[in-house]
Write a protein that holds these residues in place. Structure first.
Motif, mmCIF file in Angstrom:
data_model
loop_
_atom_site.group_PDB
_atom_site.id
_atom_site.type_symbol
_atom_site.label_atom_id
_atom_site.label_comp_id
_atom_site.label_asym_id
_atom_site.label_seq_id
_atom_site.Cartn_x
_atom_site.Cartn_y
_atom_site.Cartn_z
ATOM 1 N N ILE A 96 0.841 -1.187 0.000
ATOM 2 C CA ILE A 96 0.000 0.000 0.000
ATOM 3 C C ILE A 96 0.879 1.241 0.000
ATOM 4 N N CYS A 97 0.657 2.106 -0.969
ATOM 5 C CA CYS A 97 1.411 3.356 -1.025
ATOM 6 C C CYS A 97 0.801 4.355 -0.043
ATOM 7 N N GLU A 98 1.625 4.867 0.853
ATOM 8 C CA GLU A 98 1.169 5.832 1.854
ATOM 9 C C GLU A 98 0.866 7.194 1.252
ATOM 10 N N CYS A 99 1.369 7.451 0.063
ATOM 11 C CA CYS A 99 1.161 8.768 -0.559
ATOM 12 C C CYS A 99 -0.117 8.807 -1.396
ATOM 13 N N CYS A 100 -0.262 7.857 -2.320
ATOM 14 C CA CYS A 100 -1.384 7.922 -3.264
ATOM 15 C C CYS A 100 -2.474 6.892 -2.982
ATOM 16 N N GLY A 101 -2.202 5.928 -2.114
ATOM 17 C CA GLY A 101 -3.201 4.919 -1.795
ATOM 18 C C GLY A 101 -3.227 3.735 -2.743
ATOM 19 N N LYS A 125 -5.794 -24.441 13.127
ATOM 20 C CA LYS A 125 -6.515 -24.266 11.865
ATOM 21 C C LYS A 125 -6.623 -22.761 11.605
ATOM 22 N N ILE A 126 -5.908 -22.293 10.610
ATOM 23 C CA ILE A 126 -5.899 -20.873 10.280
ATOM 24 C C ILE A 126 -7.051 -20.594 9.326
ATOM 25 N N SER A 127 -7.937 -19.710 9.731
ATOM 26 C CA SER A 127 -9.080 -19.382 8.879
ATOM 27 C C SER A 127 -8.821 -18.135 8.047
ATOM 28 N N LYS A 128 -7.918 -17.284 8.513
ATOM 29 C CA LYS A 128 -7.630 -16.070 7.765
ATOM 30 C C LYS A 128 -6.231 -15.584 8.117
ATOM 31 N N ALA A 129 -5.497 -15.200 7.105
ATOM 32 C CA ALA A 129 -4.171 -14.614 7.311
ATOM 33 C C ALA A 129 -4.006 -13.509 6.289
ATOM 34 N N HIS A 130 -3.549 -12.365 6.750
ATOM 35 C CA HIS A 130 -3.404 -11.249 5.830
ATOM 36 C C HIS A 130 -2.124 -10.488 6.150
ATOM 37 N N LEU A 131 -1.401 -10.162 5.104
ATOM 38 C CA LEU A 131 -0.186 -9.378 5.244
ATOM 39 C C LEU A 131 -0.291 -8.179 4.319
ATOM 40 N N PHE A 132 -0.061 -6.996 4.872
ATOM 41 C CA PHE A 132 0.059 -5.829 4.008
ATOM 42 C C PHE A 132 1.242 -5.008 4.466
ATOM 43 N N LEU A 133 1.923 -4.455 3.503
ATOM 44 C CA LEU A 133 3.107 -3.653 3.755
ATOM 45 C C LEU A 133 2.842 -2.238 3.260
ATOM 46 N N GLU A 134 3.142 -1.269 4.116
ATOM 47 C CA GLU A 134 2.966 0.127 3.738
ATOM 48 C C GLU A 134 4.308 0.721 3.366
ATOM 49 N N GLY A 135 4.278 1.604 2.402
ATOM 50 C CA GLY A 135 5.490 2.275 1.972
ATOM 51 C C GLY A 135 5.162 3.278 0.886
ATOM 52 N N VAL A 136 6.114 3.504 -0.006
ATOM 53 C CA VAL A 136 5.940 4.481 -1.072
ATOM 54 C C VAL A 136 6.184 3.790 -2.406
ATOM 55 N N CYS A 137 5.231 3.920 -3.322
ATOM 56 C CA CYS A 137 5.348 3.281 -4.638
ATOM 57 C C CYS A 137 6.405 3.995 -5.479
ATOM 58 N N PRO A 138 6.895 3.345 -6.526
ATOM 59 C CA PRO A 138 7.935 3.962 -7.363
ATOM 60 C C PRO A 138 7.503 5.295 -7.979
ATOM 61 N N LYS A 157 -0.577 11.413 5.919
ATOM 62 C CA LYS A 157 -0.059 10.536 6.958
ATOM 63 C C LYS A 157 -0.660 9.138 6.853
ATOM 64 N N ARG A 158 -0.006 8.200 7.476
ATOM 65 C CA ARG A 158 -0.396 6.797 7.470
ATOM 66 C C ARG A 158 -1.878 6.624 7.760
ATOM 67 N N GLY A 159 -2.524 5.775 6.951
ATOM 68 C CA GLY A 159 -3.926 5.457 7.167
ATOM 69 C C GLY A 159 -4.887 6.398 6.466
ATOM 70 N N LYS A 160 -4.398 7.446 5.837
ATOM 71 C CA LYS A 160 -5.274 8.375 5.132
ATOM 72 C C LYS A 160 -5.006 8.226 3.643
ATOM 73 N N PHE A 161 -5.586 7.192 3.052
ATOM 74 C CA PHE A 161 -5.319 6.881 1.666
ATOM 75 C C PHE A 161 -6.256 7.653 0.760
ATOM 76 N N ARG A 162 -5.732 8.007 -0.393
ATOM 77 C CA ARG A 162 -6.577 8.593 -1.425
ATOM 78 C C ARG A 162 -7.268 7.456 -2.156
ATOM 79 N N GLU A 163 -8.143 7.796 -3.070
ATOM 80 C CA GLU A 163 -8.889 6.796 -3.825
ATOM 81 C C GLU A 163 -7.941 5.850 -4.537
ATOM 82 N N PHE A 164 -8.266 4.565 -4.532
ATOM 83 C CA PHE A 164 -7.469 3.537 -5.182
ATOM 84 C C PHE A 164 -7.365 3.832 -6.672
#
Length: 166
Positions: A96-101, A125-138, A157-164
């Motif tokens: 996830i890009c912290e700048c543009c979302g 028994k794992i029913s759900k596993a999710h990994l997401f990494l935040e940073g800045v896209c190229p 700032k972190r967590g305030k994403f613009r439209e995908f």
């Protein structure tokens, strides 16, 4: 495999006792055509372009129904909001890009191996596993380095994403 199931469900008259209305079919179609992650408001906006009578409440109720029946995944990325996507058979993670979302999907064999190791070691028994990494896209890294800022994160700032986008 899930995509075929969704195509078949569009022909069904009910899903878990609920009528498969034209609006629910439209919402599934919006998700299928998106090829990405949409939040409820974006799903509502896109569906509203095709059916102006659809309400945001209908979108939220339908998303819950779809999620409860395994048709879609609800993904909470950061502190911001939930995104929805058609459930995929493959296990994937998100950047996830912290700048543009921007959200980028990727697969990682080490993550999948970790899940297998945890299941085996702890008999869990794992029913759900999710990994997401935040940073800045190229794109944002390049754009903001040309502008002389440190990735432009002071405005988003972190967590305030613009439209995908993408």
């Amino acid at each position: 495999m899930k995509l075929r199931m969704i195509r078949n469900i569009n022909k069904e008259k009910k899903i878990s006792g609920h009528h498969m209305t034209s609006q629910r079919r439209l919402l599934l179609e919006v998700l299928r055509q998106s090829e990405g992650h949409l939040d409820a408001k974006e799903i509502y906006r896109r569906a509203g372009e095709k059916d102006s009578s659809i309400s945001l409440a209908t979108v939220y109720r339908s998303l819950k129904l779809f999620k409860d029946n395994g048709l879609i995944d609800e993904i909470r990325l950061g502190d911001c909001c939930c995104y929805y996507e058609i459930r995929q058979s493959k296990n994937h993670q998100h950047l996830i890009c912290e700048c543009c979302g921007k959200i980028v999907e990727f697969e990682n064999e080490h993550f999948n191996k970790l899940l297998e190791d945890v299941k085996e070691k702890y008999s869990f028994k794992i029913s759900k596993a999710h990994l997401f990494l935040e940073g800045v896209c190229p794109e944002c890294k390049g754009k903001n380095s040309r502008e002389g800022s440190e990735y432009g994160m002071q405005d988003n700032k972190r967590g305030k994403f613009r439209e995908f986008r993408g």
